[in-house]
Design an enzyme around this catalytic site. Structure first.
Site, mmCIF file in Angstrom:
data_model
loop_
_atom_site.group_PDB
_atom_site.id
_atom_site.type_symbol
_atom_site.label_atom_id
_atom_site.label_comp_id
_atom_site.label_asym_id
_atom_site.label_seq_id
_atom_site.Cartn_x
_atom_site.Cartn_y
_atom_site.Cartn_z
ATOM 1 N N LYS A 113 0.833 -1.214 0.000
ATOM 2 C CA LYS A 113 0.000 0.000 0.000
ATOM 3 C C LYS A 113 0.862 1.257 0.000
ATOM 4 C CE LYS A 113 -4.249 -1.681 2.201
ATOM 5 N NZ LYS A 113 -5.068 -1.633 3.408
ATOM 6 N N LYS A 194 -4.716 -10.593 -6.698
ATOM 7 C CA LYS A 194 -5.927 -10.779 -5.892
ATOM 8 C C LYS A 194 -7.099 -9.983 -6.477
ATOM 9 C CE LYS A 194 -6.422 -8.493 -2.028
ATOM 10 N NZ LYS A 194 -6.281 -7.903 -0.703
ATOM 11 N N LYS A 197 -11.443 -4.455 -5.413
ATOM 12 C CA LYS A 197 -12.306 -3.411 -5.981
ATOM 13 C C LYS A 197 -11.478 -2.234 -6.503
ATOM 14 C CE LYS A 197 -12.827 -2.345 -1.217
ATOM 15 N NZ LYS A 197 -13.418 -2.948 -0.064
#
Ligand code: TYM
Length: 329
Positions: A113, A194, A197
């Site tokens: 991230k 993965k 969204k």
């Protein structure tokens, strides 16, 4: 005998995918009869990535409606919004003081991230400590989550053990409760990453709440391979992922699915997969529509939930503060 405790949470950071559903949400309702279950809407976690306030408000209410639509019964389980129970941030602060900086910097989710943002903020680094606080506040035994959360569970256990050995036995050491199939659902367009969204390719994910025709279209376009043979193995990652999705919606084992489609082409398999998925999601999609606009009901659920959760959480924080040497008010 007292029931064992199950705890899980989902971030209200956007619409949920069938990855969230298969890896976590769909398993929540089946646990309610045997365990004391707490399911939180992790809004404090969501803000570790910037959220437009009006979107956060909408997504939080959506997620409460989705929990209910997925069969979580507020008479049996505790559904609440994380920021309503201030003990989460209190315990997180206390746990921060016994958590190693190096361990936080090595977390894979933090590393991936933080690569995506210009400036890395402290909240992103401390994210796993807040998650440990969530879990440890309620003497949790089991945490049903997808595979991407396994490392967060490990650090939670480390923090709990460190506290117990420094200040005496206090926290229950929690265990992960992985999904039977589909603990890691992959993108329909790139089976190496993965399903998420935040994927820029909208064909890569199926949302729990979307039009059935959209779902069918995306499954039809899903990437497979040129081998043309239905089997379940790592050389056919796209197909393997689709078989996992099929298995989780149909209740059939992966072997049974391979047998069923032996000698048949990918076209027919995908068509029937679309049928199984849309049929499986139809009840939750309908229920969601029915309850999402009943604001009074949603409010009743989250207010009662916060009250019940606060009662347990306050006891834990009192105990922790006392053990750390704080003078009670
Ligand atoms: P979050 O909101 O990212 O995801 C919610 C749940 O969905 C699972 N999941 C998946 N499972 C299978 N395949 C996928 N592609 C997939 N994508 C997501 C996640 O593993 C998760 O179970 N940190 C948590 C929220 C949280 C929490 C907690 C969880 C906050 N406090 C305490 C458990 C206990 C998170 O970000 O989940």
């Amino acid at each position: 005998m007292e029931k064992k405790v199950v705890y899980s949470g989902i971030q209200p950071s956007g619409s949920l995918t069938i990855g969230n559903y298969i890896g976590a949400l769909r398993n929540f309702k089946d646990l309610q009869d045997d365990y004391l279950c707490l399911y939180c809407i992790a809004d404090l976690h969501a803000i570790t990535v910037h959220q437009e306030p009006k979107n956060l408000r909408k997504n939080t209410l959506d997620l409460i409606a989705l929990y209910l639509a997925a069969g979580i019964d507020p008479e049996k389980s505790i559904i609440y919004i994380q920021s309503h129970v201030h003990e989460h941030t209190e315990l997180a602060w206390a746990l921060n003081t016994i958590t190693g900086l190096g361990q936080l910097q090595r977390m894979t989710q933090f590393k991936s991230k933080s690569q995506k943002v210009k400036e890395v903020e402290a909240g992103l680094l401390n994210y796993p400590v807040l998650m440990a606080a969530d879990i440890l506040l309620y003497n949790t035994n089991f945490v049903p989550v997808g595979e991407d959360q396994r490392q967060h569970l490990e650090i939670t256990r480390d923090i709990a053990e460190r506290f117990n050995s420094r200040y005496s036995e206090t926290f229950t050491i929690p265990e992960i409760l992985p999904a039977k199939v589909g603990g890691r659902i992959m993108s329909l367009q790139d089976p190496m990453s993965k399903m998420s969204k935040s994927d820029s390719n909208k064909d890569g994910f199926i949302l729990i709440i979307e039009d059935e025709n959209e779902t069918r279209k995306k499954l039809k376009k899903a990437v497979t391979d040129s081998l043309g043979k239905i089997s379940y193995n790592d050389d056919q990652k796209g197909l393997k992922n689709l078989i996992d999705i099929y298995a989780s919606f149909s209740g059939l084992s992966t072997d049974e699915i391979v047998c069923k489609y032996e000698g048949k082409g990918y076209g027919i398999f995908k068509e029937e997969l679309a049928e199984v998925v849309t049929l499986g999601l139809r009840p939750i999609r309908e229920k969601f529509k029915e309850i999402r606009d009943d604001k009074a009901y949603l409010e009743k659920v989250y207010k009662e939930g916060a009250e019940k959760a606060s009662y347990i959480a306050a006891k834990t924080v009192r105990k922790v503060y006392k053990k750390m040497g704080f003078i009670p008010r």
